[in-house]
Scaffold this active site. Structure first.
Site, PDB file in Angstrom:
ATOM      1  CG  ASN A 106      -1.742 -12.853 -18.690  1.00  0.00           C
ATOM      2  OD1 ASN A 106      -2.778 -13.462 -18.715  1.00  0.00           O
ATOM      3  ND2 ASN A 106      -0.995 -12.710 -17.660  1.00  0.00           N
ATOM      4  NE  ARG A 127      -0.753 -16.820 -16.134  1.00  0.00           N
ATOM      5  CZ  ARG A 127      -0.661 -15.974 -15.180  1.00  0.00           C
ATOM      6  NH1 ARG A 127      -0.353 -14.572 -15.261  1.00  0.00           N
ATOM      7  NH2 ARG A 127      -0.838 -16.534 -14.036  1.00  0.00           N
ATOM      8  CG  HIS A 179       0.428 -18.649  -8.903  1.00  0.00           C
ATOM      9  ND1 HIS A 179       0.151 -18.463  -7.586  1.00  0.00           N
ATOM     10  CD2 HIS A 179      -0.098 -17.432  -9.325  1.00  0.00           C
ATOM     11  CE1 HIS A 179      -0.686 -17.578  -7.244  1.00  0.00           C
ATOM     12  NE2 HIS A 179      -0.928 -16.866  -8.399  1.00  0.00           N
ATOM     13  CG  LEU A 201       3.645 -15.148  -0.401  1.00  0.00           C
ATOM     14  CD1 LEU A 201       3.985 -14.323   1.102  1.00  0.00           C
ATOM     15  CD2 LEU A 201       2.398 -16.246  -0.255  1.00  0.00           C
ATOM     16  NE  ARG A 256      -8.356 -16.382  -6.309  1.00  0.00           N
ATOM     17  CZ  ARG A 256      -7.261 -16.501  -7.060  1.00  0.00           C
ATOM     18  NH1 ARG A 256      -6.708 -17.467  -7.155  1.00  0.00           N
ATOM     19  NH2 ARG A 256      -6.951 -15.270  -7.910  1.00  0.00           N
ATOM     20  N   GLY A 267       3.627  -9.925  -5.649  1.00  0.00           N
ATOM     21  CA  GLY A 267       3.486  -8.633  -5.378  1.00  0.00           C
ATOM     22  C   GLY A 267       3.712  -8.347  -3.664  1.00  0.00           C
ATOM     23  CD  GLU A 277       3.374 -15.050 -13.309  1.00  0.00           C
ATOM     24  OE1 GLU A 277       3.114 -13.808 -12.860  1.00  0.00           O
ATOM     25  OE2 GLU A 277       2.444 -15.939 -13.136  1.00  0.00           O
TER      26      GLU A 277
HETATM   27  P1  AMP Z   1       0.368  -9.537  -7.583  1.00  0.00           P
HETATM   28  O1  AMP Z   1      -1.183 -10.094  -7.622  1.00  0.00           O
HETATM   29  O2  AMP Z   1       1.547 -10.414  -7.690  1.00  0.00           O
HETATM   30  O3  AMP Z   1       0.459  -8.270  -8.529  1.00  0.00           O
HETATM   31  O4  AMP Z   1       0.342  -8.788  -5.981  1.00  0.00           O
HETATM   32  C1  AMP Z   1      -0.608  -7.821  -5.684  1.00  0.00           C
HETATM   33  C2  AMP Z   1      -0.643  -7.594  -4.115  1.00  0.00           C
HETATM   34  O5  AMP Z   1       0.780  -7.295  -3.627  1.00  0.00           O
HETATM   35  C3  AMP Z   1      -1.580  -6.565  -3.559  1.00  0.00           C
HETATM   36  O6  AMP Z   1      -2.361  -7.201  -2.137  1.00  0.00           O
HETATM   37  C4  AMP Z   1      -0.789  -5.591  -3.098  1.00  0.00           C
HETATM   38  O7  AMP Z   1      -1.054  -4.827  -2.181  1.00  0.00           O
HETATM   39  C5  AMP Z   1       0.718  -6.193  -2.654  1.00  0.00           C
HETATM   40  N1  AMP Z   1       1.765  -5.408  -2.550  1.00  0.00           N
HETATM   41  C6  AMP Z   1       2.356  -4.716  -3.493  1.00  0.00           C
HETATM   42  N2  AMP Z   1       3.263  -3.832  -3.040  1.00  0.00           N
HETATM   43  C7  AMP Z   1       3.412  -4.055  -1.853  1.00  0.00           C
HETATM   44  C8  AMP Z   1       3.976  -3.445  -0.656  1.00  0.00           C
HETATM   45  N3  AMP Z   1       4.793  -2.779  -0.605  1.00  0.00           N
HETATM   46  N4  AMP Z   1       3.722  -3.919   0.612  1.00  0.00           N
HETATM   47  C9  AMP Z   1       2.518  -5.088   0.869  1.00  0.00           C
HETATM   48  N5  AMP Z   1       1.945  -5.392  -0.108  1.00  0.00           N
HETATM   49  C10 AMP Z   1       2.400  -5.039  -1.373  1.00  0.00           C
END
Ligand code: AMP
Length: 397
Positions: free
Chosen positions: A7, A91, A180, A209, A241, A331, A384
């Site tokens: 990726n 990817r 996504h 999200l 964004r 996340g 993914e």
């Molecule tokens: P991703 O792009 O899917 O890796 O997600 C990243 C986002 O998930 C970031 O904004 C992190 O702050 C959020 N995130 C991860 N763990 C938590 C949590 N326990 N509570 C709130 N947001 C989280």
């Protein structure tokens, strides 16, 4: 069968080697700061200390050489020879209109990836370089391209067309593509399994999200609508964004501030969203902490995010011919009970009722709605890499 998943981001590269006989991870790693001083590779194998090599890596090709070296390293390696790897899944961000399925890479496929650099300037060049590096370093090994846009190619024209002069669609292929896709596709397989129903028996909304966020309305296993568009900028407010805004805001700011399209693109993609509103962080953990401590702008950024998720959720429930479930992933979707709770709050009248105890979880598959909630709500962690590995295996078999 062992499959390597690659990726390539704009300045980073993640990789993972999977054993597809039992769908387990043999080892994985990350190359950071490609083309920037301070590049390094961090290679992780469970039960062993991380193997870190710091070296100058000017482009993705050099980075991939270090990946193959780490994988076959005498002490830290995970295969004795690259012959053990049956195929490589890549990817790729943008496949445009021509690619609606994962494909074995050919010259024609590479041309299509090139054609779509105009819509994915930060990702498609790195994705292509990653593929070409693999072709050069391990010639003859099948490379498979898995596109973030592919899963969304089932959207009907009245959903993917923009209400602008038709000639721009004909001339430049300007339309909604969605992103996504690999994550939403994984959820489209996994959620029915978790629910114990057939993939074609349910309609649901997949809420990915994370730092980037998108929702997808999925009808009987197929994407019907999704919130990202021509690029991953459309839709929800995200970490950095803007998501949807009145297009006039863009032309107004450009005129007033005398900005080039590229400068405006940077503002909308990198300086907007939760970061732009809060002035604090794009990370939702920081924002939740700051809001708890009384930071008004962090609270505003979170409230704006939540109302937008709710807005798309409501729209997609209306678009689906009956909605059976909602899945939270990414996340934020997997980890933040606060955001899940805020999104689903006060929706009992349309059949969504969260159970606070069930919702008090992080990062695991679980039903989080009450037994009498008409629309079932689940947390389903995305995977993914596994989806890419499965697609790769199925194509090369
Ligand atoms: P991703 O792009 O899917 O890796 O997600 C990243 C986002 O998930 C970031 O904004 C992190 O702050 C959020 N995130 C991860 N763990 C938590 C949590 N326990 N509570 C709130 N947001 C989280």
């Amino acid at each position: 069968m062992k499959i390597l998943i690659i990726n390539c981001g704009s300045s980073s590269l993640k990789y993972q080697l999977m054993d597809m006989d039992n769908e387990t991870i043999i080892g994985k790693g990350l190359v950071e700061r490609i083309g920037i001083p301070g590049s390094r590779i961090i290679h992780e194998v469970e039960g062993m200390n991380d193997y870190i090599v710091e070296a100058s890596m000017n482009d993705h090709k050099e980075a991939i050489k270090y990946v193959f070296d780490a994988i076959t390293d005498e002490k830290h390696g995970i295969v004795k020879s690259l012959d053990e790897i049956s195929g490589i899944g890549h990817r790729v961000l943008h496949g445009g209109e021509k690619l609606s399925e994962p494909v074995i890479v050919t010259d024609e496929v590479k041309e299509i990836i090139k054609e779509n650099i105009k819509f994915g300037p930060l990702h498609n060049p790195g994705n292509l370089m990653g593929i070409e590096a693999c072709e050069e370093i391990v010639p003859g090994k099948p490379n498979v391209a898995v596109f973030d846009t592919a899963f969304h190619q089932t959207m009907p024209d009245y959903i993917y067309m923009y209400p602008i002069p038709y000639e721009y669609y004909k001339k430049y292929a300007i339309r909604k593509y969605g992103f996504h896709g690999t994550s939403h596709k994984y959820i489209s397989y996994r959620l029915p399994e978790v629910m114990g129903v057939g993939r074609e028996e349910i309609n649901f909304v997949s809420c990915h999200l994370g730092n980037g966020s998108s929702l997808a309305a999925i009808r009987k296993g197929k994407c019907y609508d999704t919130s990202m568009g021509l690029t991953p900028l459309e839709g929800l407010e995200m970490g950095t964004r803007s998501g949807n805004i009145d297009p006039t805001v863009v032309t107004f700011i450009m005129e007033e501030e005398n900005l080039t399209p590229q400068q405006m693109n940077t503002i909308l993609n990198k300086e907007s969203g939760a970061l732009g509103v809060s002035g604090l962080s794009s990370d939702f953990r920081d924002l939740e902490d700051a809001a708890d401590e009384g930071n008004e702008r962090a609270k505003l950024a979170l409230d704006m995010f939540v109302i937008r998720v709710k807005r798309f959720l409501g729209a997609y429930i209306a678009e689906l011919d009956g909605c059976d479930a909602i899945a939270f992933t990414g996340g934020i979707g997997e980890n933040s009970k606060t955001i899940r709770d805020m999104v689903c709050k006060d929706l009992e009248h349309i059949g969504i009722k969260i159970d606070p105890e069930r919702n008090d979880i992080r990062g695991k598959e679980q039903l989080i709605s009450t037994d009498d909630s008409k629309i079932k709500v689940y947390v389903v962690p995305t995977n993914e890499e596994l989806m890419i590995a499965r697609d790769t295996m199925n194509l090369i078999k």
